[in-house]
Design an enzyme around this catalytic site. Structure first.
Site, PDB file in Angstrom:
ATOM      1  N   ARG A  22       0.825  -1.223   0.000  1.00 14.52           N
ATOM      2  CA  ARG A  22       0.000   0.000   0.000  1.00 14.52           C
ATOM      3  C   ARG A  22       0.854   1.265   0.000  1.00 14.52           C
ATOM      4  O   ARG A  22       0.483   2.269   0.592  1.00 14.52           O
ATOM      5  CB  ARG A  22      -0.940   0.049   1.212  1.00 14.52           C
ATOM      6  CG  ARG A  22      -1.960  -1.046   1.257  1.00 14.52           C
ATOM      7  CD  ARG A  22      -3.323  -0.538   0.770  1.00 14.52           C
ATOM      8  NE  ARG A  22      -4.297  -1.614   0.867  1.00 14.52           N
ATOM      9  CZ  ARG A  22      -5.252  -1.660   1.785  1.00 14.52           C
ATOM     10  NH1 ARG A  22      -5.403  -0.683   2.650  1.00 14.52           N
ATOM     11  NH2 ARG A  22      -6.079  -2.677   1.818  1.00 14.52           N
ATOM     12  N   ARG A  35      -6.084  11.742  -5.676  1.00 18.02           N
ATOM     13  CA  ARG A  35      -7.392  11.097  -5.497  1.00 18.02           C
ATOM     14  C   ARG A  35      -8.516  12.136  -5.566  1.00 18.02           C
ATOM     15  O   ARG A  35      -9.566  11.897  -6.151  1.00 18.02           O
ATOM     16  CB  ARG A  35      -7.443  10.361  -4.163  1.00 18.02           C
ATOM     17  CG  ARG A  35      -8.651   9.438  -4.062  1.00 18.02           C
ATOM     18  CD  ARG A  35      -8.775   8.792  -2.721  1.00 18.02           C
ATOM     19  NE  ARG A  35      -8.938   9.779  -1.665  1.00 18.02           N
ATOM     20  CZ  ARG A  35      -9.120   9.495  -0.386  1.00 18.02           C
ATOM     21  NH1 ARG A  35      -9.143   8.248   0.009  1.00 18.02           N
ATOM     22  NH2 ARG A  35      -9.265  10.450   0.493  1.00 18.02           N
ATOM     23  N   ASP A  72      -7.021  -2.119  -6.999  1.00 14.81           N
ATOM     24  CA  ASP A  72      -7.508  -2.782  -5.794  1.00 14.81           C
ATOM     25  C   ASP A  72      -7.849  -4.224  -6.128  1.00 14.81           C
ATOM     26  O   ASP A  72      -8.219  -4.532  -7.261  1.00 14.81           O
ATOM     27  CB  ASP A  72      -8.746  -2.070  -5.240  1.00 14.81           C
ATOM     28  CG  ASP A  72      -9.002  -2.518  -3.808  1.00 14.81           C
ATOM     29  OD1 ASP A  72      -8.335  -2.010  -2.902  1.00 14.81           O
ATOM     30  OD2 ASP A  72      -9.836  -3.425  -3.610  1.00 14.81           O
ATOM     31  N   TYR A 148     -14.697 -11.304   0.562  1.00 18.63           N
ATOM     32  CA  TYR A 148     -15.365 -10.031   0.230  1.00 18.63           C
ATOM     33  C   TYR A 148     -16.678 -10.257  -0.517  1.00 18.63           C
ATOM     34  O   TYR A 148     -17.678  -9.578  -0.278  1.00 18.63           O
ATOM     35  CB  TYR A 148     -14.428  -9.135  -0.592  1.00 18.63           C
ATOM     36  CG  TYR A 148     -13.349  -8.540   0.273  1.00 18.63           C
ATOM     37  CD1 TYR A 148     -13.612  -7.428   1.074  1.00 18.63           C
ATOM     38  CD2 TYR A 148     -12.090  -9.109   0.340  1.00 18.63           C
ATOM     39  CE1 TYR A 148     -12.636  -6.899   1.896  1.00 18.63           C
ATOM     40  CE2 TYR A 148     -11.109  -8.587   1.164  1.00 18.63           C
ATOM     41  CZ  TYR A 148     -11.385  -7.482   1.945  1.00 18.63           C
ATOM     42  OH  TYR A 148     -10.433  -6.966   2.776  1.00 18.63           O
TER      43      TYR A 148
END
Ligand code: CP3
Length: 342
Positions: A22, A35, A72, A148
């Site tokens: 990350r 972002r 991601d 997930y």
């Protein structure tokens, strides 16, 4: 060749290479600014120009030895037919696949048609990255992606996914198979677009017993690794809480295993008998103290690592609140203290 790729192949290096899971993330003000320009996190993932920009930031700011594609693990899951959103500060929300009846909602996406922005970001990065700094592509592993997909987000207890696994292992394996096919095509496409190494994140497989890791997570991971072998791109496997499974992970045929901080690299090296490179394994929380603490902990990890075939990293992703100056100090300390006599 780069330090990172040499270490991954267990060849001699001038000093220990380092990158950070990350590394393009919220602890960097430059990341937060980009972002903002993209709109939100998912828009940033889907904008190849801006995704390439944030991928390059830690290379320029910190001097890390590898870049990891900004994206991601849930991007290919969305392409499979699982709607995805990221609420600010809350993590991912997915329209959960609750049981076998929902599997027909899913398909194996064609990466070039359904996630073209990922492959485009890779092509841009291969043009812009400095010589000696390779690009790592990545994917989640089937078990972690299943957590997930079934939980609909991050979970503490994994109640839904584990009760499906216990109750109906055959249909749970169907889900894992669909995910494995997706991951294989996705990683092959990344390698063909120019990724020079691949990391498979099986972050949550550490909740499984050794027996269930062998039965559920391992076979699909092994199948993916075998399908990637002809491409000649080295592969790293990460599991958070990997101590019970080090032997199994090494036996998948990967080039490197990424180890969390709960097990020492000395023990990991003994148990894997030099068959794989080791990546890791500083506790991300060690970056919150003084510069002296960062240096001492970096020196300790280096002291426990084999001299070659070690890539310095954290044991899990860097936290958003981490002071940037400590991350700079870490990279500098690893390069200084990791120097080899050649
Ligand atoms: O390492 C890198 O710099 C490359 C980019 C990367 C991200 N996520 C960016 C990201 C990588 C390799 C990942 C992998 C990932 N994503 C994993 C596996 C590794 C791990 O850390 O366990 C997992 C489990 C995910 C799923 C995910 N993505 C969660 C649970 C969250 C929310 C967590 C949080 O900190 O908010 C994300 C969001 C995410 N992925 C962010 C980043 C930079 C933060 C989002 C933001 O900018 O708002």
């Amino acid at each position: 060749m780069s330090r990172f790729l040499a270490a991954l192949r267990r060849q001699r290096v001038d000093t220990t290479p380092v990158w950070i899971m990350r590394q393009a993330g919220r602890y960097l003000p430059q990341y937060r600014a980009t972002r903002e320009r993209a709109g939100d996190f998912l828009a940033l993932c889907k904008n190849p120009e801006l995704a390439a920009e944030v991928t390059l930031q830690p290379v320029e700011i910190l001097g890390v030895d590898a870049a990891i594609l900004f994206s991601d693990i849930l991007i290919p899951v969305e392409a499979m037919g699982v709607p995805l959103a990221f609420a600010e500060g809350e993590g991912p929300r997915l329209e959960a696949v609750k049981g076998p009846q929902d599997l027909k909602r899913l398909h194996v996406p064609d990466p070039a048609a359904e996630v073209p922005f990922v492959l485009e970001a890779i092509r841009i990065l291969r043009e812009r990255l400095p010589a000696g700094v390779p690009l790592i592509g990545f994917s989640g592993a089937p078990f972690t992606l299943a957590t997930y997909v079934v939980e609909g987000g991050t979970s503490r207890t994994f109640r839904r996914v584990l009760s499906w696994m216990y109750e109906d292992p055959a249909s749970f394996r169907d889900l894992l198979d669909l995910l494995a096919e997706t991951v294989t095509a996705y990683l092959q496409a990344q390698a063909r677009a120019g990724a020079q190494a691949l990391q498979i994140f099986d972050t949550w497989a550490g909740v499984l017993s050794r027996r269930l890791y062998r039965e559920m997570a391992l076979p699909v991971t092994q199948r993916i690794v075998r399908a990637l072998a002809p491409l000649g791109v080295p592969v790293i496997l990460y599991v958070n809480g990997c101590a019970p499974f080090l032997e199994e992970m090494a036996a998948t045929g990967v080039d490197g295993i990424s180890v969390d901080w709960r097990v020492s690299l000395t023990e990991a090296a003994q148990r894997t008998r030099g068959a794989v490179a080791l990546q890791g394994n500083l506790d991300p929380l060690a970056l919150f103290g003084s510069r002296a603490t960062v240096e001492r902990e970096a020196a300790r990890v280096l002291g426990e690592a084999p001299p070659h075939g070690h890539i310095f990293n954290l044991g899990h992703g860097i936290l958003p609140e981490t002071p940037v100056e400590n991350v700079e100090a870490l990279v500098e300390a690893v390069h200084r203290l990791g120097k080899k006599e050649i």
